[in-house]
Scaffold this motif. Structure first.
Motif, short mmCIF file in Angstrom:
data_model
loop_
_atom_site.label_atom_id
_atom_site.label_comp_id
_atom_site.label_asym_id
_atom_site.label_seq_id
_atom_site.Cartn_x
_atom_site.Cartn_y
_atom_site.Cartn_z
N SER A 185 0.82 -1.22 0.00
CA SER A 185 0.00 0.00 0.00
C SER A 185 0.84 1.26 0.00
CB SER A 185 -0.87 0.08 1.26
OG SER A 185 -1.76 -0.97 1.35
N ALA A 199 -3.26 -2.14 -7.46
CA ALA A 199 -2.59 -1.12 -6.64
C ALA A 199 -3.39 -0.94 -5.35
CB ALA A 199 -2.51 0.19 -7.40
N SER A 200 -2.71 -0.52 -4.30
CA SER A 200 -3.39 -0.40 -3.00
C SER A 200 -3.11 0.94 -2.35
CB SER A 200 -2.91 -1.53 -2.08
OG SER A 200 -3.27 -1.27 -0.75
N ALA A 253 -5.38 7.89 -7.27
CA ALA A 253 -6.08 6.75 -7.89
C ALA A 253 -5.96 6.86 -9.41
CB ALA A 253 -7.54 6.75 -7.46
N MET A 310 -2.48 5.89 -10.61
CA MET A 310 -2.28 4.43 -10.60
C MET A 310 -2.94 3.78 -11.81
SD MET A 310 -0.71 2.96 -8.02
CE MET A 310 0.63 4.01 -7.64
N GLU A 311 -4.11 4.29 -12.15
CA GLU A 311 -4.80 3.74 -13.32
C GLU A 311 -3.97 4.02 -14.58
OE1 GLU A 311 -9.28 3.69 -14.87
OE2 GLU A 311 -8.49 5.72 -14.72
N ALA A 361 -2.34 -0.08 -13.58
CA ALA A 361 -2.91 -1.02 -12.59
C ALA A 361 -4.22 -1.61 -13.12
CB ALA A 361 -3.16 -0.31 -11.27
N LEU A 404 -7.86 -1.20 -8.32
CA LEU A 404 -7.39 -0.41 -7.19
C LEU A 404 -8.03 -0.95 -5.92
CD1 LEU A 404 -5.77 2.23 -6.81
CD2 LEU A 404 -7.94 3.44 -6.91
N VAL A 411 -12.75 -0.95 -8.58
CA VAL A 411 -12.32 -0.48 -7.26
C VAL A 411 -12.81 -1.48 -6.20
CG1 VAL A 411 -12.38 1.41 -5.59
CG2 VAL A 411 -12.43 1.92 -8.05
#
Ligand SMILES: Cc1cc2nc3c(=O)[nH]c(=O)nc-3n(C[C@H](O)[C@H](O)[C@H](O)COP(=O)(O)O)c2cc1C
Length: 324
Positions: A46, A99-100, A113, A116-117, A121, A124, A161
């Motif tokens: 994370s 992803a965290s 977020a 990460m996208e 990833a 999420l 998500v």
């Protein structure tokens, strides 16, 4: 030979063993080794809101007016490490990479977020693990915070998500329902808290039970069995106390699509992933199941008849006869 494919949070997995967010998933090399050992997916270590905040927040006021710039620089530098991890993991592996984010406020995590996208990833995982200890706590506010964070994140990302919940909620079923209504694709039951202990010799604090114990699985089974019956539209993963193939079997029977595992891998090495899968497929062969879908949820809270053992809280009968 039994088919172990499954779908969790809308993502196709070759098998239900997801390596959960931890130090096991903090580098592309480790993730490649986990893929080679047969993991179905990984959740990256994370990104902690406190960590990024602390790294950028400790910059002292220089009086030159450049501090905001510096803070933004340090924050973006700290985030870049996580973005590179997603990119390297995606380049080097073919299993899904989740992803965290460990967050407790719902502001800048929305940007993150999106980042990460963009990095690639596949999904999420939001992880809002916090104890509510204030005397002025307003009942329901913690649950509302989950929903607020999810709604804001959903406005900026298209990838699935997932919400990883703590085990300290009064009613995870009602929250799962709210999360589903607000666009969550999956729920993980549950994260584990850091467990403080007191040393009686030196009167200092220590940590205890860093790794889980198989006994912890029972509570996860209970809530997965109830939530998956009441809110069947969501996908569930069990995390906490899955230490072998039997733990996967129980989780799927309760209604889970996958398990998120870490303690047993820390303790026994990556090879345990193959052993767990063998035990799972051996059980499936023995019971005549060709796929996970054939027994998923077979032992959920709707399967129990008149007396639902999952909602039982008292031990009266057992206290009466225990030790006889
Ligand atoms: C050393 C260690 C580090 C962890 N770090 C994280 C983390 O960064 N984010 C997170 O969501 N969970 C974290 N966890 C929790 C695990 O992902 C997992 O949910 C929990 O340990 C229960 O699974 P287990 O019984 O297989 O260990 C960590 C657990 C351990 C033991």
């Amino acid at each position: 030979m039994a088919q172990l494919k499954t779908t969790f949070a809308g993502i196709q997995l070759e098998n239900p063993v997801i390596v959960s967010s931890s130090g096991l998933t903090d580098s592309a090399e480790k993730i490649k080794a986990l893929e080679a050992a047969g993991a179905g997916a990984v959740v990256l270590k994370s990104v902690f809101e406190e960590q990024i905040g602390a790294e950028s927040g400790h910059i002292q006021d220089s009086g030159l007016g450049a501090d905001d710039y510096l803070q933004a620089y340090v924050r973006s530098h700290a985030l870049n490490g996580h973005v590179s991890l997603v990119k390297e993991a995606k380049e080097g592996c073919s299993i899904p990479v989740i992803a965290s984010i460990n967050c407790y406020s719902d502001s800048e995590w929305v940007d993150f977020a999106g980042i990460m996208e963009e990095a690639g990833a596949d999904a999420l995982e939001l992880n809002l693990l916090a104890l509510q200890t204030s005397r002025n706590y307003e009942y329901g506010s913690f649950e509302r915070r989950h929903v607020d964070i999810l709604r804001h994140v959903k406005k900026v990302v298209r990838i699935p998500v997932i919400f990883k919940l703590g085990a300290n909620l009064t009613n995870p079923v009602a929250l799962a329902d709210q999360l589903y209504a607000n666009g969550a694709a999956g729920v993980v039951l549950f994260n584990r808290f850091f467990q403080p202990d007191i040393r009686t010799d030196s009167l200092t604090f220590a940590q205890t039970n860093v790794m889980s114990n198989p006994c912890e699985l029972a509570d996860r089974i209970r809530w997965t069995a109830i939530a998956s019956a009441e809110v069947p539209q969501l996908d569930y993963a069990v995390s906490g106390g899955v230490h072998g193939g039997q733990g996967i079997v129980k989780s799927v029977l309760a209604g889970a699509s996958a398990v998120e595992v870490c303690s047993v891998i820390y303790q026994r090495g990556n090879g345990v992933i193959g052993e767990m899968k063998e035990e799972l497929s051996g059980w499936m062969d023995e019971h005549g199941y060709a796929s996970l879908a054939e027994f998923k949820g077979k032992m959920n809270a709707w399967s129990t008849g008149d007396v639902n053992p999952f909602e039982r809280t008292q031990f009266m009968k057992y206290y009466g006869s225990y030790g006889e």
